[in-house]
Design an enzyme around this catalytic site. Structure first.
Site, PDB file in Angstrom:
ATOM      1  N   CYS A 101      -8.964   2.815   0.995  1.00  8.13           N
ATOM      2  CA  CYS A 101      -8.707   3.890   1.965  1.00  8.13           C
ATOM      3  C   CYS A 101      -9.615   3.881   3.191  1.00  8.13           C
ATOM      4  CB  CYS A 101      -8.787   5.235   1.273  1.00  8.13           C
ATOM      5  SG  CYS A 101      -7.387   5.499   0.176  1.00  8.13           S
TER       6      CYS A 101
HETATM    7  P1  NAD Z   1      -0.686   1.033  -4.308  1.00  7.57           P
HETATM    8  O1  NAD Z   1      -0.630  -0.229  -3.554  1.00  7.57           O
HETATM    9  O2  NAD Z   1      -1.571   1.152  -5.504  1.00  7.57           O
HETATM   10  O3  NAD Z   1       0.796   1.424  -4.779  1.00  7.57           O
HETATM   11  C1  NAD Z   1       1.923   1.352  -3.972  1.00  7.57           C
HETATM   12  C2  NAD Z   1       3.116   1.126  -4.887  1.00  7.57           C
HETATM   13  O4  NAD Z   1       4.314   1.280  -4.132  1.00  7.57           O
HETATM   14  C3  NAD Z   1       3.195  -0.264  -5.517  1.00  7.57           C
HETATM   15  O5  NAD Z   1       3.294  -0.133  -6.927  1.00  7.57           O
HETATM   16  C4  NAD Z   1       4.466  -0.889  -4.916  1.00  7.57           C
HETATM   17  O6  NAD Z   1       5.127  -1.756  -5.809  1.00  7.57           O
HETATM   18  C5  NAD Z   1       5.287   0.357  -4.632  1.00  7.57           C
HETATM   19  N1  NAD Z   1       6.353   0.222  -3.620  1.00  7.57           N
HETATM   20  C6  NAD Z   1       6.312  -0.414  -2.420  1.00  7.57           C
HETATM   21  N2  NAD Z   1       7.494  -0.277  -1.784  1.00  7.57           N
HETATM   22  C7  NAD Z   1       8.283   0.482  -2.577  1.00  7.57           C
HETATM   23  C8  NAD Z   1       9.619   0.981  -2.458  1.00  7.57           C
HETATM   24  N3  NAD Z   1      10.367   0.735  -1.383  1.00  7.57           N
HETATM   25  N4  NAD Z   1      10.111   1.705  -3.481  1.00  7.57           N
HETATM   26  C9  NAD Z   1       9.369   1.967  -4.574  1.00  7.57           C
HETATM   27  N5  NAD Z   1       8.101   1.517  -4.734  1.00  7.57           N
HETATM   28  C10 NAD Z   1       7.576   0.787  -3.757  1.00  7.57           C
HETATM   29  O7  NAD Z   1      -1.047   2.157  -3.249  1.00  7.57           O
HETATM   30  P2  NAD Z   1      -1.926   3.486  -3.464  1.00  7.57           P
HETATM   31  O8  NAD Z   1      -3.364   3.138  -3.541  1.00  7.57           O
HETATM   32  O9  NAD Z   1      -1.302   4.321  -4.524  1.00  7.57           O
HETATM   33  O10 NAD Z   1      -1.706   4.188  -2.036  1.00  7.57           O
HETATM   34  C11 NAD Z   1      -0.465   4.765  -1.690  1.00  7.57           C
HETATM   35  C12 NAD Z   1      -0.687   5.601  -0.446  1.00  7.57           C
HETATM   36  O11 NAD Z   1      -1.563   6.695  -0.736  1.00  7.57           O
HETATM   37  C13 NAD Z   1      -1.328   4.858   0.722  1.00  7.57           C
HETATM   38  O12 NAD Z   1      -0.800   5.355   1.924  1.00  7.57           O
HETATM   39  C14 NAD Z   1      -2.780   5.236   0.599  1.00  7.57           C
HETATM   40  O13 NAD Z   1      -3.461   5.160   1.834  1.00  7.57           O
HETATM   41  C15 NAD Z   1      -2.689   6.662   0.125  1.00  7.57           C
HETATM   42  N6  NAD Z   1      -3.861   7.140  -0.621  1.00  7.57           N
HETATM   43  C16 NAD Z   1      -4.469   6.328  -1.535  1.00  7.57           C
HETATM   44  C17 NAD Z   1      -5.557   6.805  -2.251  1.00  7.57           C
HETATM   45  C18 NAD Z   1      -6.275   5.923  -3.244  1.00  7.57           C
HETATM   46  O14 NAD Z   1      -7.381   6.270  -3.634  1.00  7.57           O
HETATM   47  N7  NAD Z   1      -5.701   4.819  -3.679  1.00  7.57           N
HETATM   48  C19 NAD Z   1      -6.010   8.119  -2.049  1.00  7.57           C
HETATM   49  C20 NAD Z   1      -5.340   8.933  -1.148  1.00  7.57           C
HETATM   50  C21 NAD Z   1      -4.267   8.436  -0.429  1.00  7.57           C
END
Ligand code: NAD
Length: 443
Positions: free
Chosen positions: A278
């Site tokens: 992040c």
């Molecule tokens: P991640 O990469 O762990 O997970 C994303 C998931 O989305 C993957 O499993 C991928 O296969 C799936 N995906 C992609 N395209 C898709 C589609 N069209 N349909 C269905 N699934 C699909 O990402 P994350 O860490 O969970 O982050 C997600 C969002 O949340 C980002 O914008 C991130 O900045 C935000 N965020 C993350 C955190 C954190 O600590 N990881 C905290 C707050 C906000």
């Protein structure tokens, strides 16, 4: 409430499991069939304390995972978009968000009745209204505000603490194009009555998330800039400087005669820099968004520059003891970007291990959770230790990169083994007097 979530990564899966635990009916959608299978078996694809228990309790009951986004949207009232939003080197990459919006829009074309679509992914201000909403309208042939709602609900969970953060949130920010969308989101969060709510528009909700991460990153780089000056001047311990700063009543107020030490002060400490999925990408995306909007973000640009130089401090400290690292046995403790997670995305351990290898050191590495992830990144170039004891055995230098609690045992283990390697504390975690050849950032 019936909820679908697109993207079951850290945010989507934790959100899905926690909402199911709170009584909602949740369909988690992903493109990755192996993740979907594991979730349906109650087996967590990620390491996160408490998550597996929630999955075991709810999978097959109120929580199901599926590859079929259309069916998931059609069978629910509200859809959260929780897919990744990486930084592509120039700007935020909205490919997955746009694909999700298109898929949801196509499903909405065949749905009778109202539906709320909510962006949970971190997206630069303006994205929900100016990118997601038009795609939904085009793909569905319907009108936002009339046939469906469009909202924004940023997520503030911290990896390693994600389940606790979600179940007991410090705030719930809900944005929406109209009252109906905001009410749908308010209903989603009804089972969290104690958390303060902020109702606003979508762009403001998007900005709140960036403001939060940009502030944390700024505090870290501020501390590191002072640490590096302190080291260059000599005779200054920047941990003590920071403790002196923490005691300001602006940072730790005195209430009823007692000092309250807020968690924010933990970001005002020197170290080898911030990483994770992040802070680096969000600050980079905001800087790029500012530039594209004609507003140079000079302060945040510097926050990134300070951070990218910070791992060099580890090598400055090693350089005090070794004229070269070629052939030296160096053990790296901690590979994940923070403790209590196996996530290695943008971990400072990556540039540190790579430079150690480039300089010819023989590198061994140990992490309580991230060994499988590390193997994928470093392959055979690094020897992976089975335990902390194993990691310390025979090392000429030890570099601590992640603040895992287990590493508190290092002084005792080294003393017991009668060994005193050079110890570089990249997090100023251990007492500087506890080891003979202790080196710390900002010392
Ligand atoms: P991640 O990469 O762990 O997970 C994303 C998931 O989305 C993957 O499993 C991928 O296969 C799936 N995906 C992609 N395209 C898709 C589609 N069209 N349909 C269905 N699934 C699909 O990402 P994350 O860490 O969970 O982050 C997600 C969002 O949340 C980002 O914008 C991130 O900045 C935000 N965020 C993350 C955190 C954190 O600590 N990881 C905290 C707050 C906000």
């Amino acid at each position: 409430m019936k909820v679908s979530i697109l993207g079951t990564g850290y945010v989507g899966l934790v959100t899905g499991a926690c909402l199911a635990e709170k009584g909602h009916d949740v369909a988690c959608v992903d493109l990755d069939a192996s993740k979907v299978d594991r979730i349906n078996r109650g087996d967590s694809p990620i390491f996160e304390r408490g998550l597996e228990d929630l999955l075991r309790r709810n999978a097959g009951q109120r929580l199901r995972a599926t590859l079929d986004a259309r069916a998931a949207v059609l069978s629910t009232d509200l859809t959260l978009i929780a897919v990744g939003t990486p930084f592509d080197g120039q700007r935020i990459d909205l490919t997955y968000v746009k694909e999700s919006a298109r898929t949801i829009g196509q499903a909405l074309a065949g749905k009778a009745g109202y539906h709320a679509v909510v962006v949970k992914s971190t997206v630069v201000p303006g994205t929900t209204d100016r990118t997601v909403l038009p795609i939904l309208e085009e793909a569905s042939g319907k009108r936002a505000g009339q046939d469906f709602g469009v909202g924004m609900n940023p997520e503030f969970l911290t990896e390693g603490e994600a389940v606790g953060d979600f179940m007991d949130p410090d705030r719930i920010v809900i944005g929406g194009i109209d009252e109906r969308t905001l009410d749908a989101l308010a209903a989603l969060y009804e089972p969290f009555p104690n958390a303060p709510r902020l109702r606003t528009n979508n762009a403001t909700a998007e900005m709140i998330k960036y403001a939060s991460n940009a502030m944390l990153a700024t505090l870290i780089s501020f501390s590191n800039e002072l640490a590096n000056l302190g080291s260059a001047l000599g005779g200054i311990d920047v941990v003590e400087v920071m403790r002196g700063l923490h005691l300001s009543r602006y940072l730790s107020p005195i209430e009823g005669g007692k000092r309250v030490e807020p968690a924010i002060v933990s970001f005002l400490m020197p170290g080898c820099g911030f990483g994770g999925s992040c802070l680096p990408k969000d600050v980079s995306a905001l800087v790029a968004h500012g530039r594209a909007s004609g507003v140079p973000m000079d302060l945040l640009q510097s926050v990134l520059a300070v951070n990218s130089r910070q791992t060099a401090q580890i090598f400055r400290l090693l350089g005090k003891h070794f004229s070269e690292l070629k052939g030296r046995r160096v053990s790296v403790l901690g590979l994940s970007f923070r403790p209590d997670t196996s996530d290695m995305r943008e971990s400072p351990a990556i540039p540190i291990v790579r430079r150690l290898l480039e300089e010819g050191a023989t590198v061994s590495a140990y992490d309580p959770a991230a060994m499988a992830e590390a193997r994928q990144i470093f392959g055979e170039s690094v020897a992976f230790s089975r335990s902390l004891e194993d990691a310390l055995d025979g090392a000429e230098a030890v570099v601590l990169v992640t603040r895992w609690r287990e590493f508190e045992r290092v002084p005792e283990l080294l003393l017991r083994g009668g060994r005193s390697p050079v110890f570089v504390d990249g997090r100023r975690m251990l007492d500087k007097g506890s080891l003979d050849r202790y080196e710390g950032i900002g010392l």
